[in-house]
Scaffold this active site. Sequence first.
Site, PDB file in Angstrom:
ATOM      1  N   GLN A   1       0.858  -1.188   0.000  1.00  0.00           N
ATOM      2  CA  GLN A   1       0.000   0.000   0.000  1.00  0.00           C
ATOM      3  C   GLN A   1       0.893   1.237   0.000  1.00  0.00           C
ATOM      4  OE1 GLN A   1      -1.354   0.892   3.842  1.00  0.00           O
ATOM      5  NE2 GLN A   1      -3.115   2.114   3.246  1.00  0.00           N
TER       6      GLN A   1
ATOM      7  N   SER B   1       1.281   6.687   2.329  1.00  0.00           N
ATOM      8  CA  SER B   1       1.958   7.696   3.141  1.00  0.00           C
ATOM      9  C   SER B   1       3.162   8.290   2.423  1.00  0.00           C
ATOM     10  CB  SER B   1       2.442   7.085   4.459  1.00  0.00           C
ATOM     11  OG  SER B   1       1.370   6.491   5.128  1.00  0.00           O
TER      12      SER B   1
ATOM     13  N   SER C   1       5.084  -0.903   4.065  1.00  0.00           N
ATOM     14  CA  SER C   1       5.335  -2.258   4.586  1.00  0.00           C
ATOM     15  C   SER C   1       5.418  -3.240   3.426  1.00  0.00           C
ATOM     16  CB  SER C   1       4.204  -2.703   5.510  1.00  0.00           C
ATOM     17  OG  SER C   1       3.975  -1.734   6.504  1.00  0.00           O
TER      18      SER C   1
ATOM     19  N   GLU D   1      -8.420  -1.614   5.854  1.00  0.00           N
ATOM     20  CA  GLU D   1      -7.225  -1.689   6.700  1.00  0.00           C
ATOM     21  C   GLU D   1      -7.637  -1.814   8.162  1.00  0.00           C
ATOM     22  OE1 GLU D   1      -4.546   1.691   6.460  1.00  0.00           O
ATOM     23  OE2 GLU D   1      -2.963   0.529   7.431  1.00  0.00           O
TER      24      GLU D   1
ATOM     25  N   GLU E   1      -4.697   9.443  18.150  1.00  0.00           N
ATOM     26  CA  GLU E   1      -5.327  10.774  18.221  1.00  0.00           C
ATOM     27  C   GLU E   1      -6.374  10.936  17.121  1.00  0.00           C
ATOM     28  OE1 GLU E   1      -2.047  10.202  18.260  1.00  0.00           O
ATOM     29  OE2 GLU E   1      -1.585  10.722  20.339  1.00  0.00           O
TER      30      GLU E   1
HETATM   31  C1  LIG Z   1       4.127  -0.234  11.496  1.00  0.00           C
HETATM   32  C2  LIG Z   1       3.689   0.729  10.443  1.00  0.00           C
HETATM   33  C3  LIG Z   1       3.380   0.274   9.162  1.00  0.00           C
HETATM   34  C4  LIG Z   1       2.963   1.165   8.174  1.00  0.00           C
HETATM   35  N1  LIG Z   1       2.706   0.679   6.915  1.00  0.00           N
HETATM   36  C5  LIG Z   1       2.309   1.542   5.948  1.00  0.00           C
HETATM   37  C6  LIG Z   1       2.087   1.069   4.613  1.00  0.00           C
HETATM   38  O1  LIG Z   1       2.244  -0.119   4.304  1.00  0.00           O
HETATM   39  N2  LIG Z   1       1.712   1.957   3.669  1.00  0.00           N
HETATM   40  C7  LIG Z   1       1.517   3.288   3.951  1.00  0.00           C
HETATM   41  O2  LIG Z   1       1.140   4.036   3.056  1.00  0.00           O
HETATM   42  N3  LIG Z   1       1.755   3.777   5.205  1.00  0.00           N
HETATM   43  C8  LIG Z   1       2.149   2.932   6.195  1.00  0.00           C
HETATM   44  N4  LIG Z   1       2.391   3.405   7.464  1.00  0.00           N
HETATM   45  C9  LIG Z   1       2.301   4.849   7.710  1.00  0.00           C
HETATM   46  C10 LIG Z   1       1.097   5.269   8.546  1.00  0.00           C
HETATM   47  O3  LIG Z   1      -0.095   5.204   7.790  1.00  0.00           O
HETATM   48  C11 LIG Z   1       1.360   6.722   9.016  1.00  0.00           C
HETATM   49  O4  LIG Z   1       2.512   6.688   9.830  1.00  0.00           O
HETATM   50  C12 LIG Z   1       0.203   7.267   9.781  1.00  0.00           C
HETATM   51  O5  LIG Z   1      -0.870   7.545   8.896  1.00  0.00           O
HETATM   52  C13 LIG Z   1       0.566   8.570  10.522  1.00  0.00           C
HETATM   53  O6  LIG Z   1       1.153   9.483   9.653  1.00  0.00           O
HETATM   54  P1  LIG Z   1       2.535  10.211   9.985  1.00  0.00           P
HETATM   55  O7  LIG Z   1       3.522   9.170  10.378  1.00  0.00           O
HETATM   56  O8  LIG Z   1       2.866  11.087   8.832  1.00  0.00           O
HETATM   57  O9  LIG Z   1       2.259  11.098  11.288  1.00  0.00           O
HETATM   58  P2  LIG Z   1       1.503  12.489  11.317  1.00  0.00           P
HETATM   59  O10 LIG Z   1       0.236  12.403  10.576  1.00  0.00           O
HETATM   60  O11 LIG Z   1       2.457  13.563  10.916  1.00  0.00           O
HETATM   61  O12 LIG Z   1       1.163  12.612  12.841  1.00  0.00           O
HETATM   62  C14 LIG Z   1       2.121  13.065  13.809  1.00  0.00           C
HETATM   63  C15 LIG Z   1       1.401  13.205  15.148  1.00  0.00           C
HETATM   64  O13 LIG Z   1       0.371  14.194  15.052  1.00  0.00           O
HETATM   65  C16 LIG Z   1      -0.880  13.644  15.469  1.00  0.00           C
HETATM   66  N5  LIG Z   1      -1.956  14.207  14.660  1.00  0.00           N
HETATM   67  C17 LIG Z   1      -1.981  14.304  13.296  1.00  0.00           C
HETATM   68  N6  LIG Z   1      -3.163  14.844  12.899  1.00  0.00           N
HETATM   69  C18 LIG Z   1      -3.897  15.070  14.018  1.00  0.00           C
HETATM   70  C19 LIG Z   1      -5.196  15.618  14.268  1.00  0.00           C
HETATM   71  N7  LIG Z   1      -5.983  16.011  13.271  1.00  0.00           N
HETATM   72  N8  LIG Z   1      -5.609  15.697  15.565  1.00  0.00           N
HETATM   73  C20 LIG Z   1      -4.815  15.289  16.601  1.00  0.00           C
HETATM   74  N9  LIG Z   1      -3.570  14.784  16.420  1.00  0.00           N
HETATM   75  C21 LIG Z   1      -3.123  14.667  15.160  1.00  0.00           C
HETATM   76  C22 LIG Z   1      -0.753  12.160  15.228  1.00  0.00           C
HETATM   77  O14 LIG Z   1      -1.642  11.424  16.045  1.00  0.00           O
HETATM   78  C23 LIG Z   1       0.707  11.897  15.578  1.00  0.00           C
HETATM   79  O15 LIG Z   1       0.846  11.753  16.973  1.00  0.00           O
HETATM   80  C24 LIG Z   1       2.825   2.547   8.469  1.00  0.00           C
HETATM   81  C25 LIG Z   1       3.134   3.021   9.763  1.00  0.00           C
HETATM   82  C26 LIG Z   1       3.564   2.132  10.729  1.00  0.00           C
HETATM   83  C27 LIG Z   1       3.894   2.669  12.084  1.00  0.00           C
END
Ligand SMILES: Cc1cc2nc3c(=O)[nH]c(=O)nc-3n(C[C@H](O)[C@H](O)[C@H](O)COP(=O)(O)OP(=O)(O)OC[C@H]3O[C@@H](n4cnc5c(N)ncnc54)[C@H](O)[C@@H]3O)c2cc1C
Length: 408
Positions: A142, A145, A177, A260, A387
């Site tokens: 997928q 991100s 992933s 998902e 969150e």
């Molecule tokens: C183990 C693992 C596997 C993954 N596998 C995939 C994959 O296969 N494909 C893929 O596309 N992605 C994958 N991801 C990515 C995952 O979807 C993103 O990490 C996730 O959507 C959060 O985005 P970010 O890391 O950019 O954090 P951000 O969105 O930047 O968030 C940072 C912080 O801000 C907080 N925050 C953000 N918006 C808000 C809001 N509106 N209100 C309150 N708090 C908020 C969040 O809760 C977090 O604490 C994976 C992540 C992990 C950890």
Amino acid sequence: MPDTISEQDFERSALEFLEASAEPRVESRQSWGEGSDQVSILPERTLEEEITELTEARAWAQTRFDAGFSWLTGPVEYGGGGLSRDFQRLYNELEGRFATPPMSAYGIGLGMVAPTILAHATDEVKQRYLKPLWRGDIVACQLFSEPGAGSDLASLQTKAVRDGEQWIVTGQKVWTSGAHLSEIGEIMCRTNPDAPKHKGLTGFVVDMHAPGVEIRPLRQMTGGASFNEVFFTEVRIPDSHRLGDVNEGWTVALTTLMNERAAIGGGMASGGGGNMGTQRLIELVRHFGKADDPLVRQQLADIIINGRVASFTNLRAMAKIAQGQLPGPEMSIGKLTLTANMRRTSELVASVIGPRLVADSGEWGTYAWSKFVLGLPGMRIAGGTDEVLHNIIGERVLGLPKEPAPNK
Ligand SMILES: Cc1cc2nc3c(=O)[nH]c(=O)nc-3n(C[C@H](O)[C@H](O)[C@H](O)COP(=O)(O)OP(=O)(O)OC[C@H]3O[C@@H](n4cnc5c(N)ncnc54)[C@H](O)[C@@H]3O)c2cc1C
């Protein structure tokens, strides 16, 4: 598989197949010091170990598909069994009695990408990929991100520009992933930079071996490297591989994200968490002489009760899906209750094991928990952060006022 088969006949032929192809699962009540002490949440394998596991999983997936016991609910024209979910549930229960290889490499492909292809792809793409996905011939990832788009997925910047009957894709994805094991990926791209952010996206199925795709592993703090950065430099995708209409990718993305949460929740509906069962925690508490400590007993009881609640919430959601309804906020609640319970587990383990959690004393079943504790933040982020799920529940379940939009 005839579409009029009775459950009794189905059960008989499924058991015949399983008895001929797999060994019965030996139930071992795990005692302290017995077997592997691994309780990691994220995969912590070397590439060689991943490939070995995939090869075993593939052999089983192919055997099962060829015998007619895969994708029982799928449409017959794409390789499915055309049966109701009751048959799939029955088969899953029967297969659970046998020792079969772990199928985690196929989790994203079958849990999220395949349902999206079925819902939104052209007939050509459905014909080309659904059967190989379900037969285990190919793995899918997928590609949503990006460095600047996670929770706020609609901000993604990877662009796709139309060139006749093809699209040219350039940009970067992250946290993908299993990209390194995948043949295809579901990618979300910006196709109209001038439209409001949710309106200018389009989804595609991309060939992960196409020229211009570069995959670089990302090592997680627990040691493994189960996800990647993926770079796209002028990668060409045929228009036939588009998912849904141009600039309507948000609907496609929602299909994947709903599935998902269902996949994460459904996988946990058994009440587990990582590779760990309740029995392991009970043994731990007994081993360290804490079984009579009232606070520890309370913590343990809390974990067991909340595990059951998470499991029932997920089963409720699964029942809704079985009735043909869309998975709703129960999925968010299920995922949130699950990660909350994993946090309780981390806290209990840390208080019982103490410093042995961070310094490897060589003692069985102690330092191994560090991988669980360090893997927990990943679970709280993947598939929607805690969150963001709180926001969804607040707004869509409790009807609270919407979160104010950030100033642009
Ligand atoms: C183990 C693992 C596997 C993954 N596998 C995939 C994959 O296969 N494909 C893929 O596309 N992605 C994958 N991801 C990515 C995952 O979807 C993103 O990490 C996730 O959507 C959060 O985005 P970010 O890391 O950019 O954090 P951000 O969105 O930047 O968030 C940072 C912080 O801000 C907080 N925050 C953000 N918006 C808000 C809001 N509106 N209100 C309150 N708090 C908020 C969040 O809760 C977090 O604490 C994976 C992540 C992990 C950890």
